[in-house]
Design a protein around this motif. Structure first.
Motif, PDB file in Angstrom:
ATOM      1  N   ASP A 112       0.834  -1.203   0.000  1.00  0.00           N
ATOM      2  CA  ASP A 112       0.000   0.000   0.000  1.00  0.00           C
ATOM      3  C   ASP A 112       0.870   1.256   0.000  1.00  0.00           C
ATOM      4  OD1 ASP A 112      -2.349  -1.510   0.043  1.00  0.00           O
ATOM      5  OD2 ASP A 112      -2.383  -1.551   2.233  1.00  0.00           O
ATOM      6  N   TYR A 113       1.915   1.256   0.831  1.00  0.00           N
ATOM      7  CA  TYR A 113       2.822   2.396   0.870  1.00  0.00           C
ATOM      8  C   TYR A 113       3.558   2.540  -0.468  1.00  0.00           C
ATOM      9  CZ  TYR A 113       6.753   5.410   1.872  1.00  0.00           C
ATOM     10  OH  TYR A 113       7.681   6.408   1.802  1.00  0.00           O
ATOM     11  N   ALA A 114       4.049   1.440  -1.003  1.00  0.00           N
ATOM     12  CA  ALA A 114       4.778   1.480  -2.271  1.00  0.00           C
ATOM     13  C   ALA A 114       3.906   2.065  -3.381  1.00  0.00           C
ATOM     14  CB  ALA A 114       5.276   0.088  -2.653  1.00  0.00           C
ATOM     15  N   ARG A 115       2.659   1.663  -3.421  1.00  0.00           N
ATOM     16  CA  ARG A 115       1.731   2.166  -4.443  1.00  0.00           C
ATOM     17  C   ARG A 115       1.487   3.660  -4.243  1.00  0.00           C
ATOM     18  NH1 ARG A 115      -2.019  -1.071  -3.493  1.00  0.00           N
ATOM     19  NH2 ARG A 115      -3.103   0.234  -2.003  1.00  0.00           N
ATOM     20  N   GLU A 116       1.215   4.054  -2.998  1.00  0.00           N
ATOM     21  CA  GLU A 116       0.931   5.466  -2.735  1.00  0.00           C
ATOM     22  C   GLU A 116       2.172   6.324  -2.976  1.00  0.00           C
ATOM     23  OE1 GLU A 116      -0.965   8.373   0.642  1.00  0.00           O
ATOM     24  OE2 GLU A 116      -1.347   6.224   0.785  1.00  0.00           O
ATOM     25  N   TYR A 117       3.344   5.818  -2.622  1.00  0.00           N
ATOM     26  CA  TYR A 117       4.588   6.543  -2.882  1.00  0.00           C
ATOM     27  C   TYR A 117       4.771   6.767  -4.387  1.00  0.00           C
ATOM     28  CZ  TYR A 117       9.556   7.532  -3.311  1.00  0.00           C
ATOM     29  OH  TYR A 117      10.761   8.099  -3.634  1.00  0.00           O
ATOM     30  N   SER A 118       4.574   5.718  -5.171  1.00  0.00           N
ATOM     31  CA  SER A 118       4.719   5.833  -6.626  1.00  0.00           C
ATOM     32  C   SER A 118       3.732   6.843  -7.204  1.00  0.00           C
ATOM     33  CB  SER A 118       4.508   4.482  -7.299  1.00  0.00           C
ATOM     34  OG  SER A 118       5.549   3.608  -6.959  1.00  0.00           O
ATOM     35  N   GLN A 119       2.508   6.814  -6.725  1.00  0.00           N
ATOM     36  CA  GLN A 119       1.496   7.754  -7.211  1.00  0.00           C
ATOM     37  C   GLN A 119       1.859   9.193  -6.851  1.00  0.00           C
ATOM     38  OE1 GLN A 119      -1.964   6.063  -5.349  1.00  0.00           O
ATOM     39  NE2 GLN A 119      -2.321   4.613  -7.028  1.00  0.00           N
ATOM     40  N   ALA A 120       2.323   9.402  -5.618  1.00  0.00           N
ATOM     41  CA  ALA A 120       2.702  10.749  -5.181  1.00  0.00           C
ATOM     42  C   ALA A 120       3.897  11.263  -5.979  1.00  0.00           C
ATOM     43  CB  ALA A 120       3.018  10.755  -3.677  1.00  0.00           C
ATOM     44  N   GLU A 121       4.864  10.400  -6.219  1.00  0.00           N
ATOM     45  CA  GLU A 121       6.032  10.808  -7.005  1.00  0.00           C
ATOM     46  C   GLU A 121       5.645  11.119  -8.450  1.00  0.00           C
ATOM     47  OE1 GLU A 121       9.427  11.460  -6.188  1.00  0.00           O
ATOM     48  OE2 GLU A 121       8.318  11.605  -4.312  1.00  0.00           O
ATOM     49  N   GLN A 122       4.710  10.374  -9.012  1.00  0.00           N
ATOM     50  CA  GLN A 122       4.260  10.657 -10.377  1.00  0.00           C
ATOM     51  C   GLN A 122       3.549  12.008 -10.425  1.00  0.00           C
ATOM     52  OE1 GLN A 122       5.019   8.859 -13.252  1.00  0.00           O
ATOM     53  NE2 GLN A 122       4.345  10.833 -14.041  1.00  0.00           N
ATOM     54  N   ARG A 123       2.717  12.282  -9.422  1.00  0.00           N
ATOM     55  CA  ARG A 123       2.048  13.583  -9.387  1.00  0.00           C
ATOM     56  C   ARG A 123       3.059  14.712  -9.221  1.00  0.00           C
ATOM     57  NH1 ARG A 123      -1.609  10.498  -6.225  1.00  0.00           N
ATOM     58  NH2 ARG A 123      -0.735  11.389  -4.314  1.00  0.00           N
ATOM     59  N   ALA A 124       4.109  14.465  -8.429  1.00  0.00           N
ATOM     60  CA  ALA A 124       5.161  15.471  -8.238  1.00  0.00           C
ATOM     61  C   ALA A 124       5.899  15.728  -9.549  1.00  0.00           C
ATOM     62  CB  ALA A 124       6.135  15.019  -7.151  1.00  0.00           C
ATOM     63  N   LEU A 125       6.140  14.694 -10.326  1.00  0.00           N
ATOM     64  CA  LEU A 125       6.789  14.871 -11.632  1.00  0.00           C
ATOM     65  C   LEU A 125       5.883  15.602 -12.615  1.00  0.00           C
ATOM     66  CD1 LEU A 125       8.498  11.389 -12.078  1.00  0.00           C
ATOM     67  CD2 LEU A 125       9.638  13.590 -11.696  1.00  0.00           C
TER      68      LEU A 125
END
Length: 78
Positions: free
Chosen positions: A34-47
């Motif tokens: 769950d954390y890995a998925r949310e981290y990836s999503q947040a980083e994509q939004r940041a990019l």
């Protein structure tokens, strides 16, 4: 977990004797899907929107109860 040995073995105790609570918490998060998925999503939004990168990362940290000490080169910024 064949071939890994028991977490109670002397080898594991020696291997992890210098770890503190934060080290174990970090390992737990790295393995949490769950954390890995949310981290990836947040980083994509940041990019996608660099102006909101800090907001995205702070939101992720807040949702997961994370805090990060400031590096010495960040003191005085703000």
């Amino acid at each position: 977990m064949s071939g890994e040995g028991s977490w109670r073995s002397a080898d594991y105790a020696e291997r992890f004797k210098t770890h503190d609570h934060a080290d174990f918490a970090q390992e737990f998060l790295c393995r949490n899907p769950d954390y890995a998925r949310e981290y990836s999503q947040a980083e994509q939004r940041a990019l996608d929107d660099p102006a909101k990168a800090q907001e995205e990362r702070e939101g992720l940290a807040r949702r997961w109860g994370l805090s990060f000490p400031l590096r010495s080169d960040q003191i005085g910024e703000g």
